[in-house]
Design a protein around this motif. Structure first.
Motif, mmCIF file in Angstrom:
data_model
loop_
_atom_site.group_PDB
_atom_site.id
_atom_site.type_symbol
_atom_site.label_atom_id
_atom_site.label_comp_id
_atom_site.label_asym_id
_atom_site.label_seq_id
_atom_site.Cartn_x
_atom_site.Cartn_y
_atom_site.Cartn_z
ATOM 1 N N GLU A 34 0.838 -1.197 0.000
ATOM 2 C CA GLU A 34 0.000 0.000 0.000
ATOM 3 C C GLU A 34 0.878 1.255 0.000
ATOM 4 O OE1 GLU A 34 -3.143 1.878 3.251
ATOM 5 O OE2 GLU A 34 -1.994 0.114 3.775
ATOM 6 N N VAL A 36 0.766 5.323 1.009
ATOM 7 C CA VAL A 36 0.003 6.285 1.794
ATOM 8 C C VAL A 36 0.665 7.643 1.660
ATOM 9 C CG1 VAL A 36 -0.833 6.905 4.090
ATOM 10 C CG2 VAL A 36 -0.662 4.497 3.448
ATOM 11 N N THR A 96 5.292 5.460 2.538
ATOM 12 C CA THR A 96 5.047 6.906 2.410
ATOM 13 C C THR A 96 6.032 7.609 1.481
ATOM 14 O OG1 THR A 96 6.488 7.515 4.268
ATOM 15 C CG2 THR A 96 4.166 6.991 4.773
ATOM 16 N N ASP A 184 -1.400 1.907 9.948
ATOM 17 C CA ASP A 184 -2.412 2.586 10.754
ATOM 18 C C ASP A 184 -1.920 3.965 11.186
ATOM 19 O OD1 ASP A 184 -4.955 2.586 12.151
ATOM 20 O OD2 ASP A 184 -3.816 2.340 13.999
ATOM 21 N N ARG A 187 -1.894 6.311 8.065
ATOM 22 C CA ARG A 187 -3.222 6.732 7.620
ATOM 23 C C ARG A 187 -3.895 7.683 8.601
ATOM 24 N NH1 ARG A 187 -3.754 1.192 6.049
ATOM 25 N NH2 ARG A 187 -4.747 0.806 8.056
ATOM 26 N N ARG A 188 -3.818 7.359 9.897
ATOM 27 C CA ARG A 188 -4.582 8.154 10.876
ATOM 28 C C ARG A 188 -3.774 9.251 11.559
ATOM 29 N NH1 ARG A 188 -7.188 5.685 15.317
ATOM 30 N NH2 ARG A 188 -5.543 4.125 15.508
ATOM 31 N N ARG A 191 -1.287 11.987 7.979
ATOM 32 C CA ARG A 191 -1.890 12.665 6.814
ATOM 33 C C ARG A 191 -2.212 14.112 7.130
ATOM 34 N NH1 ARG A 191 -5.937 8.300 3.958
ATOM 35 N NH2 ARG A 191 -4.310 7.257 2.825
#
Length: 191
Positions: A34, A36, A96, A184, A187-188, A191
């Motif tokens: 993934e 991000v 990232t 996690d 993302r939380r 960002r």
């Protein structure tokens, strides 16, 4: 030399010769697939705070009622605190594309944000589930505070594994859990 002392020395030497050395298990963090996008280009990961049993060299498994059982002749190949901290930093960097490093910060410039992870629980269970609970704190440098606030995130993550796979399955589950935690936080929190 007394007979009792000779017997004790012989028994100790025999035990040392007959015992098998512990088997070491590596928990390599898998490369995240993934991507991000985050607001920071430089992220500092502080040393992860693990529960005492999870920071130990010995591998423990949690049973019913929270009882922890030491796995005989099985140890982690690397210091768990160091391995988990580096695993989170590597996973964050891969997903990232930011410049991410663990403590101590190796660059001349200051990082834009610090991530501090404190685990309450980090244990594989006899039921085939590796669980991690705790908090992650994201603290931007003071210059960036007007743009990005400090954040405190609670997490409750788990990864299933096959208990029949033994310590190798536990190591793979721990690796996956570290990658999940990094995703996690990205993302939380970033960002």
């Amino acid at each position: 030399m007394s007979m009792h002392f000779r017997t004790l020395v012989f028994a100790t030497a025999l035990a040392a010769c007959s015992s098998e050395p512990p088997v070491s298990f590596v928990a390599e963090t898998p490369a995240p697939v993934e991507r991000v996008g985050i607001r920071y280009s430089e992220v500092y990961v502080r040393e992860v705070s693990l529960p005492t049993y999870a920071a130990a060299e010995t591998i423990f498994v949690q049973g019913a009622g929270g009882l922890l059982s030491e796995q005989q002749n099985s140890v982690w190949a690397d210091d768990p605190t160091r391995a988990v901290t580096l695993g989170i930093a590597q996973a964050l960097q891969t997903m990232t594309r930011a410049r991410v490093a663990s403590e101590p910060w190796p660059f001349a410039t200051n990082p834009e944000v610090a991530v501090d992870i404190r685990m309450d629980t980090f244990a594989p269970g006899e039921d085939g589930v590796y669980r991690a609970t705790g908090q992650a704190f994201v603290a931007p440098e003071p210059d960036d505070e007007a743009v990005a606030p400090n954040r405190a995130l609670s997490f409750r993550l788990q990864v299933a594994f096959d208990p029949a796979g033994g310590q190798a399955a536990i190591a793979a589950a721990r690796s996956e859990l570290v990658a999940q935690l990094a995703a996690d936080v990205a993302r939380r929190g970033l960002r």
